[in-house]
Design a protein around this motif. Structure first.
Motif, mmCIF file in Angstrom:
data_model
loop_
_atom_site.group_PDB
_atom_site.id
_atom_site.type_symbol
_atom_site.label_atom_id
_atom_site.label_comp_id
_atom_site.label_asym_id
_atom_site.label_seq_id
_atom_site.Cartn_x
_atom_site.Cartn_y
_atom_site.Cartn_z
ATOM 1 N N SER A 115 0.807 -1.229 0.000
ATOM 2 C CA SER A 115 0.000 0.000 0.000
ATOM 3 C C SER A 115 0.835 1.271 0.000
ATOM 4 C CB SER A 115 -0.928 0.019 1.221
ATOM 5 O OG SER A 115 -1.734 -1.130 1.229
ATOM 6 N N VAL A 116 1.782 1.364 0.939
ATOM 7 C CA VAL A 116 2.473 2.638 1.113
ATOM 8 C C VAL A 116 3.348 2.964 -0.105
ATOM 9 C CG1 VAL A 116 4.124 3.902 2.536
ATOM 10 C CG2 VAL A 116 2.407 2.447 3.623
ATOM 11 N N LEU A 117 4.227 2.057 -0.478
ATOM 12 C CA LEU A 117 5.141 2.352 -1.593
ATOM 13 C C LEU A 117 4.386 2.591 -2.909
ATOM 14 C CD1 LEU A 117 8.177 0.048 -0.723
ATOM 15 C CD2 LEU A 117 8.110 2.547 -0.695
ATOM 16 N N PRO A 118 3.378 1.781 -3.237
ATOM 17 C CA PRO A 118 2.620 2.094 -4.458
ATOM 18 C C PRO A 118 1.964 3.475 -4.409
ATOM 19 C CG PRO A 118 2.183 -0.159 -3.775
ATOM 20 C CD PRO A 118 2.984 0.468 -2.684
ATOM 21 N N ARG A 119 1.464 3.869 -3.233
ATOM 22 C CA ARG A 119 0.844 5.203 -3.132
ATOM 23 C C ARG A 119 1.880 6.305 -3.333
ATOM 24 N NH1 ARG A 119 -3.496 4.667 1.938
ATOM 25 N NH2 ARG A 119 -4.307 2.658 1.269
ATOM 26 N N ILE A 120 3.057 6.091 -2.737
ATOM 27 C CA ILE A 120 4.131 7.087 -2.905
ATOM 28 C C ILE A 120 4.486 7.192 -4.390
ATOM 29 C CG2 ILE A 120 6.596 7.522 -2.481
ATOM 30 C CD1 ILE A 120 6.202 6.330 0.331
ATOM 31 N N ARG A 121 4.595 6.051 -4.997
ATOM 32 C CA ARG A 121 4.979 6.008 -6.412
ATOM 33 C C ARG A 121 3.943 6.732 -7.283
ATOM 34 N NH1 ARG A 121 4.882 2.974 -10.906
ATOM 35 N NH2 ARG A 121 6.885 2.497 -11.891
ATOM 36 N N ASP A 122 2.677 6.467 -7.001
ATOM 37 C CA ASP A 122 1.616 7.089 -7.809
ATOM 38 C C ASP A 122 1.586 8.605 -7.637
ATOM 39 O OD1 ASP A 122 0.974 4.645 -8.715
ATOM 40 O OD2 ASP A 122 -0.784 4.355 -7.428
ATOM 41 N N ALA A 123 1.938 9.065 -6.416
ATOM 42 C CA ALA A 123 1.820 10.503 -6.146
ATOM 43 C C ALA A 123 3.093 11.275 -6.507
ATOM 44 C CB ALA A 123 1.498 10.710 -4.667
ATOM 45 N N ALA A 124 4.179 10.547 -6.815
ATOM 46 C CA ALA A 124 5.474 11.217 -6.995
ATOM 47 C C ALA A 124 5.511 12.089 -8.243
ATOM 48 C CB ALA A 124 6.580 10.169 -7.073
ATOM 49 N N ARG A 125 6.212 13.202 -8.114
ATOM 50 C CA ARG A 125 6.367 14.083 -9.276
ATOM 51 C C ARG A 125 7.659 13.795 -10.009
ATOM 52 N NH1 ARG A 125 5.397 19.231 -6.301
ATOM 53 N NH2 ARG A 125 3.445 18.767 -5.280
ATOM 54 N N GLU A 126 8.632 13.240 -9.292
ATOM 55 C CA GLU A 126 9.863 12.798 -9.972
ATOM 56 C C GLU A 126 10.212 11.401 -9.480
ATOM 57 O OE1 GLU A 126 13.483 14.795 -8.888
ATOM 58 O OE2 GLU A 126 12.622 15.523 -7.028
ATOM 59 N N LYS A 127 11.063 10.734 -10.258
ATOM 60 C CA LYS A 127 11.355 9.335 -9.933
ATOM 61 C C LYS A 127 12.472 9.244 -8.907
ATOM 62 C CE LYS A 127 9.526 7.261 -14.052
ATOM 63 N NZ LYS A 127 9.730 6.369 -15.187
ATOM 64 N N LEU A 128 12.172 9.738 -7.728
ATOM 65 C CA LEU A 128 13.124 9.748 -6.635
ATOM 66 C C LEU A 128 12.407 9.288 -5.372
ATOM 67 C CD1 LEU A 128 15.838 10.600 -5.284
ATOM 68 C CD2 LEU A 128 14.860 12.899 -5.050
ATOM 69 N N LEU A 129 12.949 8.272 -4.748
ATOM 70 C CA LEU A 129 12.347 7.748 -3.517
ATOM 71 C C LEU A 129 13.352 7.898 -2.391
ATOM 72 C CD1 LEU A 129 10.123 6.063 -2.006
ATOM 73 C CD2 LEU A 129 11.380 4.019 -2.729
ATOM 74 N N ARG A 130 12.967 8.647 -1.343
ATOM 75 C CA ARG A 130 13.888 8.858 -0.217
ATOM 76 C C ARG A 130 13.269 8.300 1.069
ATOM 77 N NH1 ARG A 130 16.265 13.778 1.508
ATOM 78 N NH2 ARG A 130 18.159 12.588 1.826
ATOM 79 N N ILE A 131 14.015 7.438 1.711
ATOM 80 C CA ILE A 131 13.522 6.780 2.920
ATOM 81 C C ILE A 131 14.496 7.032 4.064
ATOM 82 C CG2 ILE A 131 12.911 4.553 3.962
ATOM 83 C CD1 ILE A 131 12.320 3.493 1.168
ATOM 84 N N TRP A 132 13.952 7.278 5.244
ATOM 85 C CA TRP A 132 14.791 7.465 6.438
ATOM 86 C C TRP A 132 14.355 6.482 7.516
ATOM 87 C CZ3 TRP A 132 14.141 12.109 10.326
ATOM 88 C CH2 TRP A 132 15.130 12.006 11.329
ATOM 89 N N CYS A 133 15.311 5.699 8.003
ATOM 90 C CA CYS A 133 15.048 4.852 9.164
ATOM 91 C C CYS A 133 15.687 5.521 10.368
ATOM 92 C CB CYS A 133 15.670 3.463 9.011
ATOM 93 S SG CYS A 133 14.902 2.474 7.758
ATOM 94 N N ALA A 134 14.894 6.067 11.249
ATOM 95 C CA ALA A 134 15.407 6.757 12.439
ATOM 96 C C ALA A 134 15.353 5.791 13.618
ATOM 97 C CB ALA A 134 14.571 7.999 12.708
ATOM 98 N N GLY A 135 16.497 5.546 14.228
ATOM 99 C CA GLY A 135 16.557 4.528 15.290
ATOM 100 C C GLY A 135 16.638 3.160 14.652
ATOM 101 N N ALA A 136 17.585 3.028 13.725
ATOM 102 C CA ALA A 136 17.637 1.842 12.866
ATOM 103 C C ALA A 136 18.407 0.689 13.494
ATOM 104 C CB ALA A 136 18.286 2.205 11.538
ATOM 105 N N SER A 137 18.995 0.937 14.649
ATOM 106 C CA SER A 137 19.758 -0.097 15.348
ATOM 107 C C SER A 137 20.828 -0.730 14.445
ATOM 108 C CB SER A 137 18.805 -1.142 15.923
ATOM 109 O OG SER A 137 19.510 -2.016 16.768
ATOM 110 N N THR A 138 20.882 -2.049 14.395
ATOM 111 C CA THR A 138 21.973 -2.726 13.689
ATOM 112 C C THR A 138 21.681 -2.985 12.208
ATOM 113 O OG1 THR A 138 21.119 -4.624 14.920
ATOM 114 C CG2 THR A 138 23.201 -3.759 15.617
#
Ligand SMILES: C[S@@+](CC[C@H](N)C(=O)[O-])C[C@H]1O[C@@H](n2cnc3c(N)ncnc32)[C@H](O)[C@@H]1O
Lengths: 121, 290
Positions: free
Chosen positions: B92-115
């Motif tokens: 659900s989430v990634l397809p929605r991001i993809r559909d709404a994107a204006r450019e073909k750039l996907l940026r993800i942040w894992c905060a508190g990513a541990s190991t």
């Protein structure tokens, strides 16, 4: 309640597995080797089989071959259970039809995550 | 050594943890401090927690303080932890991001990513999703306040036990090679993720806006006002429509956050219009609440 068949020639491993699986709300049956497991599957097909690899009478691999010969519409998910972690070993099990693998000794979190991966939980 | 640290000793160590990470230790969990620091005491030849505190006080900004804090943090993580949430992200989430994107750039942040398992799980998932991301630029940045955890993450080597917890067999066969008793993640996946040791409350090496932020099982250990500050920090890196994923059971209710719950998706929040980063007061209005 999902139904799990634990197949292992060690009574201790079966007992540990049963304890964990029941705490995860699965109905558990036990078989001591592949032949007995096949008979139990023919009587009542489980949703998932926790399968030891090295067993007397009929090994895990032979059990999987026999099971795939039955061409079941909904075959049980198979989590094979071993003490070896070689890639070739794991690949052979996957090629034979195993859906997941787990190393002994396993704990509750591990089994739970495997059951989630195969979609039983 | 006694089983439980004396109150004033535990108090000092908790304050150190809180100063450096914002995390608090509830009264009920203080008994763990002693056992979590025991290996460090042994390694440093220190005979008691008081000796540890004295050594830290002699060199406040030194490595010992960081090591003590690291030992007190809970780094528990696993590949595809809470697999249902990863399925939601994939389906659900990634397809929605993809559909709404204006450019073909996907940026993800894992905060508190541990190991690293969380960030690498996302990387493996994106690979599995295949051609739909082929001509996209994808960046996954993972941060943790613990430099030691980030070092482990960068290395991408995991024990059999780490692998068992949640890593599907096909991902293991595709991306890992056995090295002795451990498993090494392939460079192809490792290179998809960048890392920095950053405090979520002051993330200096994080920049730009993200489409998807994961902050799972981190806020849980913050007191209310720190949760609020952390949410404001996360919001500063979100544009309207950025998705935020929290841990199971973590909620933003009552924190005045700009993220609103996605009713149809468990653990998923979305930044609303008010988090528009083009507003000039974006960062200034989000000073650490205290
Ligand atoms: C329980 S782990 C969760 C890891 C991963 N997100 C997951 O859900 O599997 C929490 C992590 O948050 C990190 N952490 C705690 N306080 C932090 C802070 N202020 N800034 C960044 N990371 C922090 C800890 O070092 C730890 O590695």
């Amino acid at each position: 309640m999902p139904h799990c068949l634990v197949v292992d020639d060690s009574k201790v491993i079966r007992k540990v597995a049963r304890h964990i699986l029941e705490s995860l709300h699965l109905q558990v049956d036990e078989a001591g080797d592949g032949r007995e497991a096949l008979e139990m599957c023919d009587a009542s097909m489980p949703d998932v089989v926790l399968l030891d690899w090295n067993m007397p009478i009929m090994s895990g691999l032979d059990f999987l071959k026999e099971l795939s010969r039955r061409n079941l519409a909904h075959p049980p998910k198979v989590i094979f259970c071993t003490t070896e972690n070689g890639v070739d070993y794991i690949r052979a099990a996957v090629d034979a039809g195993a859906d997941e693998y787990v190393m002994k000794p396993f704990d509750r979190d591990t089994l739970e995550s495997k059951l989630q991966i195969v979609g039983v939980l | 050594m006694t089983a439980a640290a004396p109150h004033h000793t535990a108090e000092k160590l908790c304050r150190l943890l809180s100063d450096m990470t914002g995390q608090t230790v509830s009264e009920g969990r203080r008994w763990r401090i002693e056992s979590s620091l025991r290996p460090l005491l042994r390694a440093r030849g220190l005979t008691s927690l008081d000796a540890l505190i004295a050594a830290i006080e002699r060199d406040p900004g030194g490595p010992l303080a960081a090591q003590a804090v690291d030992a007190m943090l809970n780094h528990e993580s696993s590949f595809f932890r809470d697999i249902g949430v990863f399925r939601t992200i994939e389906q659900s989430v990634l397809p929605r991001i993809r559909d709404a994107a204006r450019e073909k750039l996907l940026r993800i942040w894992c905060a508190g990513a541990s190991t690293g398992q969380e960030a690498y799980s996302l990387a493996m998932m994106l690979k599995r999703m295949g051609p739909m991301w082929d001509d996209w630029r994808i960046s996954i940045h993972a941060t943790d306040v613990s430099p030691a955890a980030i070092e482990t993450a960068r290395r991408g080597r995991y024990t059999q036990m780490d692998m068992q917890r949640g890593l599907p067999i096909n991902e293991l066969l595709r991306w890992f090679t056995a090295v002795g008793d451990d498993w090494q993640l392939s460079d192809e996946i490792r290179e998809m993720v960048s890392f920095s040791a950053d405090n979520l409350l002051d993330p200096r090496r994080v920049s730009g806006l993200f489409d998807l932020i994961l902050c799972r099982n981190v806020l849980f250990y913050f007191p209310e006002e720190t949760k609020r500050a952390a949410c404001a920090r996360l919001a500063a890196f979100a544009r309207p429509g950025t998705y935020l994923v929290l841990g199971a059971g973590e909620m933003l209710t009552g924190l005045g956050s700009r993220f609103v719950s996605c009713r149809d998706l468990n653990c998923i929040y979305i930044a609303d219009r008010r988090s528009d980063p083009t507003r000039p007061d974006r960062y200034a209005s989000e000073t650490l609440a205290s």
